[in-house]
Design a protein around this motif. Structure first.
Motif, short mmCIF file in Angstrom:
data_model
loop_
_atom_site.label_atom_id
_atom_site.label_comp_id
_atom_site.label_asym_id
_atom_site.label_seq_id
_atom_site.Cartn_x
_atom_site.Cartn_y
_atom_site.Cartn_z
N ALA A 71 18.65 -55.28 61.71
CA ALA A 71 17.44 -55.92 62.22
C ALA A 71 17.28 -55.66 63.72
O ALA A 71 16.17 -55.46 64.21
N GLU A 72 18.41 -55.64 64.42
CA GLU A 72 18.36 -55.42 65.86
C GLU A 72 17.81 -54.01 66.15
O GLU A 72 16.97 -53.83 67.03
N ALA A 73 18.31 -53.03 65.38
CA ALA A 73 17.85 -51.65 65.56
C ALA A 73 16.36 -51.55 65.24
O ALA A 73 15.60 -50.89 65.96
N ILE A 74 15.94 -52.24 64.19
CA ILE A 74 14.52 -52.18 63.80
C ILE A 74 13.65 -52.83 64.87
O ILE A 74 12.59 -52.31 65.23
N GLU A 75 14.13 -53.96 65.38
CA GLU A 75 13.39 -54.62 66.46
C GLU A 75 13.16 -53.67 67.62
O GLU A 75 12.07 -53.60 68.19
N ARG A 120 15.32 -64.96 63.58
CA ARG A 120 15.69 -65.29 64.96
C ARG A 120 15.56 -66.80 65.18
O ARG A 120 14.64 -67.44 64.65
N GLU A 121 16.47 -67.33 66.02
CA GLU A 121 16.42 -68.78 66.26
C GLU A 121 15.55 -69.10 67.48
O GLU A 121 15.99 -69.74 68.44
N THR A 122 14.33 -68.60 67.46
CA THR A 122 13.35 -68.84 68.52
C THR A 122 12.15 -69.51 67.84
O THR A 122 12.04 -69.46 66.60
N PRO A 123 11.22 -70.10 68.59
CA PRO A 123 10.05 -70.71 67.93
C PRO A 123 9.29 -69.69 67.07
O PRO A 123 8.90 -70.00 65.94
N GLU A 124 9.14 -68.45 67.56
CA GLU A 124 8.41 -67.43 66.78
C GLU A 124 9.21 -67.05 65.53
O GLU A 124 8.64 -66.85 64.45
N GLY A 125 10.53 -66.95 65.71
CA GLY A 125 11.39 -66.61 64.58
C GLY A 125 11.32 -67.69 63.51
O GLY A 125 11.17 -67.41 62.32
#
Ligand code: UDX
Ligand code: UDX
Ligand code: ADP
Length: 482
Positions: free
Chosen positions: A134-138, A180-185
């Motif tokens: 996922a990190e690579a895709i991001e 992701r543990e962010t509001p958008e995530g």
């Protein structure tokens, strides 16, 4: 209205999207693929994969809110949620060959999404990928996407098993969503959760961080495969001692902490996932400097290879140490029943082993075509750690040594032995007396799936070998050396 597009119309993407469309009539679902024949198949009366119950689901939704298309760019651009369900085979060359996942298809899908997207997207990893993909895709999306377009990556691994895909999708043990543990995530996780919540009970939808979700899929497949290698290892010991693996598995499985499922001894596990995912896990462990952990999981595959080898050795040694020129009927070629899929099927290794000893093999499988068998047996296997690597046969040798039969009786006619390699229900109720009468004597049955009634077949006159069962005197006198 939410629009969903799934890239990859394979064994996972096709059935998963069909069930989402069935359960969410107000969501428009489009499955896209670069393969024209695949899409044509999904749009026809004969779907490109055989899966019990799938025809019915597709018939209900296709043309309503489910469609299949090769217009990849347009449908990705239109979607709010893009599932990526492309193939992730094991790398066959270069760094990590034979172990690491080949992310070529994934990367090209991600670059394409970045290219065509004009609006925000939730991108969902559906195919199993190495941890931290996922990190690579991001990064790919962030560096190549258009200005102002935002992406959220979710990991939503699929746990369906082939042959029971529709049932598994309609009533999953769990749905796993990592983000992701962010509001958008968290908002993206909630949006995907809302889709599944239309038919999956809330307590079965698990949300985790991205890495936990990615790793859970690899771990789940590794645990499942490990159970099979565990019971298969015990099956070898059963044959040596006179214990019966079915009795042992039943007794062990009664312990609620262990449970009864996935303890059927076999000629070995196959399928597109187990070996690939474990190899991938092994590679990841090595990359993170954890050789002991890598070695632990590698043994699961070693035992699986040992089991296939052991089976071939048993066949050859029982038949006076030679199968040269002898016809051997192979019943079942798919990696399990109720599917036509042959990816990593143990039948490939068993047939190659028999062909390497110059047997003439006659194969019958109710769902696998002759062309598929020929492709599989001609394929060069990547040479990782195999106990013995066999060169694929030439086309002429293939024509001489391999035939595909229309039914089990034709396969067994004039054969010296029958090998059962897939547990198709129809193999339980064959007229074995009829087969026996048409075979050379002594007539052998090697049951790699424990489907036959050993006592009945011995009564008919067969010499019977069934994985992990007490051996015939005949077999005791002809020990198999691995
Ligand atoms: C075990 C078997 O459970 C029992 O059926 C058998 O008859 C005897 O051996 P016991 O050794 O008393 O029983 O305890 P058990 O609960 O199995 O735990 C064994 C060890 O495993 C303990 O050190 C325990 O802490 C550990 N363990 C257990 C874990 O580390 N993780 C777990 O999830 C479970
Ligand atoms: C597997 C996982 O079950 C599924 O959750 C994941 O999403 C994909 O991989 P699949 O490969 O389709 O699914 O089939 P599965 O039923 O798991 O069988 C895998 C192999 O193990 C088959 O070759 C099967 O015959 C073999 N097997 C299974 C055994 O030999 N013994 C068993 O007890 C169970
Ligand atoms: P799985 O068993 O994981 O579903 P399959 O191999 O059955 O895997 O399906 C993967 C599908 O993905 C194939 O039909 C392949 O053509 C398709 N595919 C691979 N790369 C792309 C891509 N970049 N765009 C669209 N489809 C793709």
């Amino acid at each position: 209205m939410v629009k969903i597009c799934c890239i990859g119309a394979g064994y996972v993407g096709g059935p998963t999207m069909a069930v989402i469309a069935l359960k969410c009539p107000e969501i428009e679902v489009v499955v896209v693929d670069i393969s024209e024949p695949r899409i044509a198949g999904w749009n026809s009366e004969r779907l490109p994969i055989y899966e019990p119950g799938l025809d019915d689901v597709v018939r209900q939704c296709r043309g309503r809110n489910l469609s299949f298309s090769t217009d990849v760019h347009r449908h990705v651009a239109d979607a709010d949620i893009v599932f990526v369900s492309v193939n992730t085979p094991t790398k066959t060359c270069g760094l990590g060959a034979g172990k690491a996942a080949d992310l070529t298809y994934w990367e090209s899908a991600a670059r394409m999404i970045a290219d065509v997207s004009l609006s925000d997207k939730i991108v969902v990893e559906k195919s199993t990928v190495p941890v931290k993909t996922a990190e690579a895709i991001e990064k790919i999306l962030a560096h190549n996407g258009r200005r102002g377009v935002r992406y959220q990556i979710l990991s939503n691994p699929e746990f369906l098993a082939e042959g029971t895909a529709v049932r598994d999708l309609l009533s999953p043990d769990r749905v796993l969503i990592g983000g992701r543990e962010t509001p958008e995530g968290r908002a993206a996780v909630a949006a995907l959760r809302d889709v599944y919540a239309r038919w999956v009970p809330g307590d079965r939808i698990i949300t985790t961080n991205l890495w936990s979700a990615e790793l859970s899929k690899l771990a789940a497949n590794a645990f499942l495969a490990q159970r099979i290698s565990s019971v298969n290892a015990i099956s070898a010991l059963c044959e040596a001692t006179g214990a019966d693996v079915a009795e042992v598995a039943h007794s062990v499985g009664k312990d609620a902490r262990i449970g009864p499922r996935f303890l059927a001894a076999s000629v070995g596990f196959g399928g597109s996932c187990f070996q690939k995912d474990i190899l991938n896990l092994v590679y990841i462990c090595e990359c993170y400097g954890l050789p002991e952990v890598a070695g632990y999981w590698r043994e699961v595959i070693r035992i699986n290879d040992y089991q296939k080898c052991r089976f071939v050795n048993r066949v050859v040694s029982s038949m006076f140490n030679t199968v040269a020129g002898k016809k051997v009927a192979v019943l079942g070629f798919a990696f399990k029943k109720d599917t036509g899929d042959t990816r990593e099927t143990p039948a490939i290794d068993v047939c190659n082993g028999l062909l390497g000893d110059k047997a003439v093999v006659s194969i019958y499988d109710p769902q696998v075509t002759g062309e598929q068998v020929a492709r599989d047996l001609a394929m060069k296997k990547f040479d990782w750690d195999h106990p013995r690597h066999l060169q694929p046969l030439s086309a002429t040798e293939m024509a001489k040594q391999v035939a595909v039969a229309a039914d089990a009786y034709e396969a067994a006619r004039d054969a010296h032995a029958v090998c059962i390699l897939t547990e198709w229900d129809e193999f339980r109720s064959l007229d074995y007396k009829r087969m026996f009468d048409a075979m050379h004597k002594p007539a052998f049955i090697f049951d790699g799936r424990n489907v036959v009634d050993v006592a009945k077949l011995r009564e008919i006159g067969f010499v019977v070998y069934s994985i992990g069962k007490p051996l015939d005197d005949w077999l005791k006198d002809m020990p198999a050396v691995a």
